[in-house]
Design a protein around this motif. Structure first.
Motif, PDB file in Angstrom:
ATOM      1  N   PRO A   1      -8.998 -16.743 -22.195  1.00 35.78           N
ATOM      2  CA  PRO A   1      -9.026 -16.107 -20.884  1.00 35.78           C
ATOM      3  C   PRO A   1      -9.746 -14.766 -20.948  1.00 35.78           C
ATOM      4  O   PRO A   1      -9.616 -14.041 -21.938  1.00 35.78           O
ATOM      5  N   ASP A   2     -10.483 -14.472 -19.917  1.00 32.17           N
ATOM      6  CA  ASP A   2     -11.227 -13.212 -19.850  1.00 32.17           C
ATOM      7  C   ASP A   2     -10.959 -12.562 -18.496  1.00 32.17           C
ATOM      8  O   ASP A   2     -11.481 -13.000 -17.471  1.00 32.17           O
ATOM      9  N   TYR A   3     -10.134 -11.532 -18.504  1.00 33.20           N
ATOM     10  CA  TYR A   3      -9.792 -10.815 -17.278  1.00 33.20           C
ATOM     11  C   TYR A   3     -10.555  -9.491 -17.178  1.00 33.20           C
ATOM     12  O   TYR A   3     -10.192  -8.630 -16.396  1.00 33.20           O
ATOM     13  N   SER A   4     -11.589  -9.321 -17.971  1.00 33.60           N
ATOM     14  CA  SER A   4     -12.293  -8.033 -17.971  1.00 33.60           C
ATOM     15  C   SER A   4     -12.879  -7.701 -16.605  1.00 33.60           C
ATOM     16  O   SER A   4     -12.890  -6.531 -16.200  1.00 33.60           O
ATOM     17  N   GLY A   5     -13.333  -8.715 -15.885  1.00 34.23           N
ATOM     18  CA  GLY A   5     -13.874  -8.461 -14.548  1.00 34.23           C
ATOM     19  C   GLY A   5     -12.813  -7.937 -13.599  1.00 34.23           C
ATOM     20  O   GLY A   5     -13.063  -6.995 -12.824  1.00 34.23           O
ATOM     21  N   VAL A   6     -11.642  -8.539 -13.647  1.00 33.17           N
ATOM     22  CA  VAL A   6     -10.530  -8.064 -12.811  1.00 33.17           C
ATOM     23  C   VAL A   6     -10.159  -6.635 -13.192  1.00 33.17           C
ATOM     24  O   VAL A   6      -9.995  -5.759 -12.323  1.00 33.17           O
ATOM     25  N   ARG A   7     -10.042  -6.399 -14.485  1.00 34.50           N
ATOM     26  CA  ARG A   7      -9.652  -5.067 -14.961  1.00 34.50           C
ATOM     27  C   ARG A   7     -10.675  -4.007 -14.545  1.00 34.50           C
ATOM     28  O   ARG A   7     -10.311  -2.930 -14.056  1.00 34.50           O
ATOM     29  N   ASP A   8     -11.970  -4.330 -14.696  1.00 29.48           N
ATOM     30  CA  ASP A   8     -13.008  -3.354 -14.358  1.00 29.48           C
ATOM     31  C   ASP A   8     -13.021  -3.056 -12.867  1.00 29.48           C
ATOM     32  O   ASP A   8     -13.192  -1.894 -12.454  1.00 29.48           O
ATOM     33  N   ARG A   9     -12.817  -4.076 -12.045  1.00 21.91           N
ATOM     34  CA  ARG A   9     -12.827  -3.851 -10.593  1.00 21.91           C
ATOM     35  C   ARG A   9     -11.612  -3.048 -10.136  1.00 21.91           C
ATOM     36  O   ARG A   9     -11.701  -2.235  -9.216  1.00 21.91           O
ATOM     37  N   LEU A  10     -10.471  -3.288 -10.791  1.00 13.16           N
ATOM     38  CA  LEU A  10      -9.301  -2.463 -10.478  1.00 13.16           C
ATOM     39  C   LEU A  10      -9.564  -0.999 -10.820  1.00 13.16           C
ATOM     40  O   LEU A  10      -9.183  -0.092 -10.068  1.00 13.16           O
ATOM     41  N   ARG A  11     -10.233  -0.763 -11.941  1.00 13.00           N
ATOM     42  CA  ARG A  11     -10.558   0.616 -12.319  1.00 13.00           C
ATOM     43  C   ARG A  11     -11.502   1.265 -11.309  1.00 13.00           C
ATOM     44  O   ARG A  11     -11.351   2.436 -10.949  1.00 13.00           O
ATOM     45  N   VAL A  12     -12.483   0.491 -10.855  1.00 12.90           N
ATOM     46  CA  VAL A  12     -13.428   1.022  -9.869  1.00 12.90           C
ATOM     47  C   VAL A  12     -12.696   1.400  -8.579  1.00 12.90           C
ATOM     48  O   VAL A  12     -12.933   2.462  -7.993  1.00 12.90           O
ATOM     49  N   LEU A  13     -11.792   0.524  -8.137  1.00 10.39           N
ATOM     50  CA  LEU A  13     -11.004   0.821  -6.939  1.00 10.39           C
ATOM     51  C   LEU A  13     -10.192   2.101  -7.131  1.00 10.39           C
ATOM     52  O   LEU A  13     -10.148   2.967  -6.246  1.00 10.39           O
ATOM     53  N   LEU A  14      -9.545   2.224  -8.278  1.00 11.33           N
ATOM     54  CA  LEU A  14      -8.716   3.396  -8.530  1.00 11.33           C
ATOM     55  C   LEU A  14      -9.554   4.661  -8.585  1.00 11.33           C
ATOM     56  O   LEU A  14      -9.196   5.677  -7.973  1.00 11.33           O
ATOM     57  N   GLU A  15     -10.677   4.608  -9.284  1.00  8.31           N
ATOM     58  CA  GLU A  15     -11.541   5.790  -9.384  1.00  8.31           C
ATOM     59  C   GLU A  15     -12.153   6.165  -8.041  1.00  8.31           C
ATOM     60  O   GLU A  15     -12.537   7.318  -7.826  1.00  8.31           O
ATOM     61  N   SER A  16     -12.212   5.200  -7.113  1.00  9.58           N
ATOM     62  CA  SER A  16     -12.769   5.459  -5.789  1.00  9.58           C
ATOM     63  C   SER A  16     -11.704   5.923  -4.800  1.00  9.58           C
ATOM     64  O   SER A  16     -11.993   6.108  -3.613  1.00  9.58           O
ATOM     65  N   GLY A  17     -10.461   6.069  -5.264  1.00  6.91           N
ATOM     66  CA  GLY A  17      -9.401   6.592  -4.416  1.00  6.91           C
ATOM     67  C   GLY A  17      -8.577   5.547  -3.686  1.00  6.91           C
ATOM     68  O   GLY A  17      -7.861   5.892  -2.739  1.00  6.91           O
ATOM     69  N   TYR A  18      -8.649   4.302  -4.108  1.00  3.37           N
ATOM     70  CA  TYR A  18      -7.922   3.233  -3.415  1.00  3.37           C
ATOM     71  C   TYR A  18      -6.677   2.816  -4.222  1.00  3.37           C
ATOM     72  O   TYR A  18      -6.497   1.648  -4.554  1.00  3.37           O
ATOM     73  N   ALA A  19      -5.825   3.788  -4.508  1.00  5.48           N
ATOM     74  CA  ALA A  19      -4.640   3.506  -5.329  1.00  5.48           C
ATOM     75  C   ALA A  19      -3.701   2.519  -4.638  1.00  5.48           C
ATOM     76  O   ALA A  19      -3.130   1.639  -5.290  1.00  5.48           O
ATOM     77  N   ASP A  20      -3.530   2.645  -3.330  1.00  2.32           N
ATOM     78  CA  ASP A  20      -2.628   1.734  -2.626  1.00  2.32           C
ATOM     79  C   ASP A  20      -3.133   0.302  -2.703  1.00  2.32           C
ATOM     80  O   ASP A  20      -2.336  -0.644  -2.852  1.00  2.32           O
ATOM     81  N   GLU A  21      -4.436   0.136  -2.609  1.00  2.00           N
ATOM     82  CA  GLU A  21      -5.005  -1.210  -2.707  1.00  2.00           C
ATOM     83  C   GLU A  21      -4.808  -1.789  -4.105  1.00  2.00           C
ATOM     84  O   GLU A  21      -4.558  -2.989  -4.270  1.00  2.00           O
ATOM     85  N   VAL A  22      -4.911  -0.939  -5.117  1.00  5.75           N
ATOM     86  CA  VAL A  22      -4.677  -1.395  -6.489  1.00  5.75           C
ATOM     87  C   VAL A  22      -3.234  -1.870  -6.646  1.00  5.75           C
ATOM     88  O   VAL A  22      -2.966  -2.900  -7.283  1.00  5.75           O
ATOM     89  N   LEU A  23      -2.295  -1.146  -6.034  1.00  6.74           N
ATOM     90  CA  LEU A  23      -0.897  -1.557  -6.110  1.00  6.74           C
ATOM     91  C   LEU A  23      -0.683  -2.910  -5.442  1.00  6.74           C
ATOM     92  O   LEU A  23       0.034  -3.773  -5.967  1.00  6.74           O
ATOM     93  N   ALA A  24      -1.280  -3.098  -4.281  1.00  4.93           N
ATOM     94  CA  ALA A  24      -1.118  -4.372  -3.576  1.00  4.93           C
ATOM     95  C   ALA A  24      -1.675  -5.522  -4.405  1.00  4.93           C
ATOM     96  O   ALA A  24      -1.049  -6.585  -4.526  1.00  4.93           O
ATOM     97  N   LEU A  25      -2.849  -5.311  -4.996  1.00  2.00           N
ATOM     98  CA  LEU A  25      -3.436  -6.345  -5.853  1.00  2.00           C
ATOM     99  C   LEU A  25      -2.607  -6.541  -7.124  1.00  2.00           C
ATOM    100  O   LEU A  25      -2.483  -7.661  -7.629  1.00  2.00           O
ATOM    101  N   GLY A  26      -2.045  -5.446  -7.621  1.00  2.22           N
ATOM    102  CA  GLY A  26      -1.229  -5.536  -8.825  1.00  2.22           C
ATOM    103  C   GLY A  26       0.008  -6.380  -8.606  1.00  2.22           C
ATOM    104  O   GLY A  26       0.418  -7.144  -9.490  1.00  2.22           O
TER     105      GLY A  26
END
Length: 305
Positions: A1-26
Motif C-alpha cells: 500500500p502507498d498512502y504517500s499521495g494522501v499524506r502529502d495532500r493532507l500536509r498541503v491542506l494543513l500548510e494552507s490553513g485548512y486544519a478543519d478540513e484535515v480533521l474532517a478527512l482524518g
C-alpha cells in the motif's frame, strides 16, 4: 500500500490553513482505515501507511477551530475508536499543554459517557471490560490534569467491582500512601478474580509480595508464598518459599512439610485433622484449586533441586 499521495495532500491542506478540513478527512480516513486494516493480509504495511497520514491529522488538531476542550475530546474519541494502533501519532498531541479548564471539560464529558455506558457487570466479557476500562483511564487522566484528583479513587473503587480493575485501584491507593486500605482491596480483588480472571489476582498478590519484601515482613511473606505453593505446587513456588524460609531459619521444617504434601496431599499445618507443631508458618489458606490435584505429584518432585 502507498498512502504517500494522501499524506502529502493532507500536509498541503494543513500548510494552507485548512486544519478543519484535515480533521474532517482524518475522521473519514480513520473509519475507512480500520476496515481496511481488518481485511488486509500484509506485515503491517497498511497499518503503518494509514498511521503516517493520521499523524498529520493530529498535527492539525491544535490548529483547528475547536476549543481546547473539544480538541481533547476529539483525540480521545479517535483513540477509543482505534483498534489497530493507527493513532500512534497522537503521542505528540498529548505532550501539549492545555489549561485545567479544558481538561475539566473533557472530564465532565467522559464522566457523562461513563455513566451512560452499558453496565454489563461481567468481568469475563473482555470486549466490554476493555472498552469501559479505556474510557475510565482517559477520565482519570482528565481528572488528574484538571486538578480534580480527589474524584479518582472513588471512581476506581466503583469500577473495580464492575470490571475487575482492582489493580488500577490498588496502585492509586498505594500512590496515595493508603496501604492498609490497599490491602483490604487486594484481599477482595483476589477473591473476586482468582477463578475467572486469575491473572488479575496474581498481579494483586505480586503487589502485596513486593510490599512485604520492602518492609522486611518476612513472616507474612512466608505465609503468602506458602499459600502460593499449596494453591499451585511447582518448582517456582517451592523455591520462592525456600528463600524466605531460609531467612527465617525455618527451612528444614518447612521443607519436610512441603515434601510430605507433594507425596500425600496432606497439608503439613494439620496432621489427621489436628494442628501440627512441626509446621512453623501457621495455618495456610491456599487459593481454591481450579483443577483437582492427583497425589503424589511426581512431576513437581522431579523438578525440585
Amino acid at each position: 500500500p502507498d498512502y504517500s499521495g494522501v499524506r502529502d495532500r493532507l500536509r498541503v491542506l494543513l500548510e494552507s490553513g485548512y486544519a478543519d478540513e484535515v480533521l474532517a478527512l482524518g475522521k473519514e480516513l480513520l473509519e475507512a482505515g480500520l476496515k481496511q486494516v481488518e481485511m488486509s493480509n500484509d506485515e503491517g504495511e497498511t497499518q503503518a501507511e494509514i498511521a503516517a497520514c493520521l499523524a498529520v491529522v493530529f498535527a492539525a488538531l491544535p490548529q483547528s477551530s475547536l476549543t481546547p476542550g473539544e480538541q481533547l475530546l476529539w483525540a480521545v474519541e479517535a483513540a477509543l475508536a482505534d483498534e489497530y494502533e493507527l493513532c500512534r501519532g497522537i503521542a505528540d498531541f498529548w505532550r501539549r499543554e492545555y489549561p485545567a479548564a479544558a481538561w475539566g471539560y473533557l472530564a465532565d464529558e467522559l464522566k457523562r459517557r461513563l455513566e451512560n455506558y452499558p453496565a454489563v457487570k461481567d468481568p469475563t466479557n473482555f470486549s466490554w471490560r476493555y472498552t469501559r476500562d479505556r474510557l475510565t483511564d482517559f477520565l482519570i487522566m482528565a481528572l488528574d490534569k484538571a486538578g480534580r484528583g480527589e474524584e479518582v479513587i472513588p471512581l476506581c473503587k466503583r469500577e473495580a467491582r464492575l470490571t475487575g480493575s482492582y489493580v488500577r485501584l490498588v496502585k492509586r491507593l498505594v500512590e496515595a500512601g493508603r496501604w492498609e486500605e490497599a490491602e483490604v482491596w487486594i484481599e477482595e480483588g483476589c477473591r473476586a478474580t482468582r477463578m475467572e480472571l486469575p491473572g488479575i489476582a496474581a498481579e494483586l498478590r505480586e503487589i502485596l509480595r513486593k510490599r512485604l519484601e520492602e518492609t522486611h515482613d518476612w513472616w507474612r511473606l512466608a505465609g503468602l508464598e506458602a499459600e502460593d505453593f499449596f494453591g499451585g505446587p511447582s518448582a517456582r513456588t517451592y523455591m520462592a518459599l525456600k528463600r524466605t524460609a531460609e531467612r527465617l531459619g525455618v527451612w528444614p521444617a518447612v521443607r519436610v512439610g512441603l515434601l510430605r504434601y507433594l507425596e500425600t496431599g496432606e497439608p503439613p499445618f494439620a496432621c489427621k485433622g489436628e494442628p501440627s507443631s512441626a509446621w512453623p508458618l501457621g495455618e495456610v489458606a491456599p487459593p481454591e484449586q481450579r483443577r483437582p490435584l492427583r497425589f503424589p505429584l511426581a512431576n513437581v518432585c522431579s523438578t525440585l533441586p
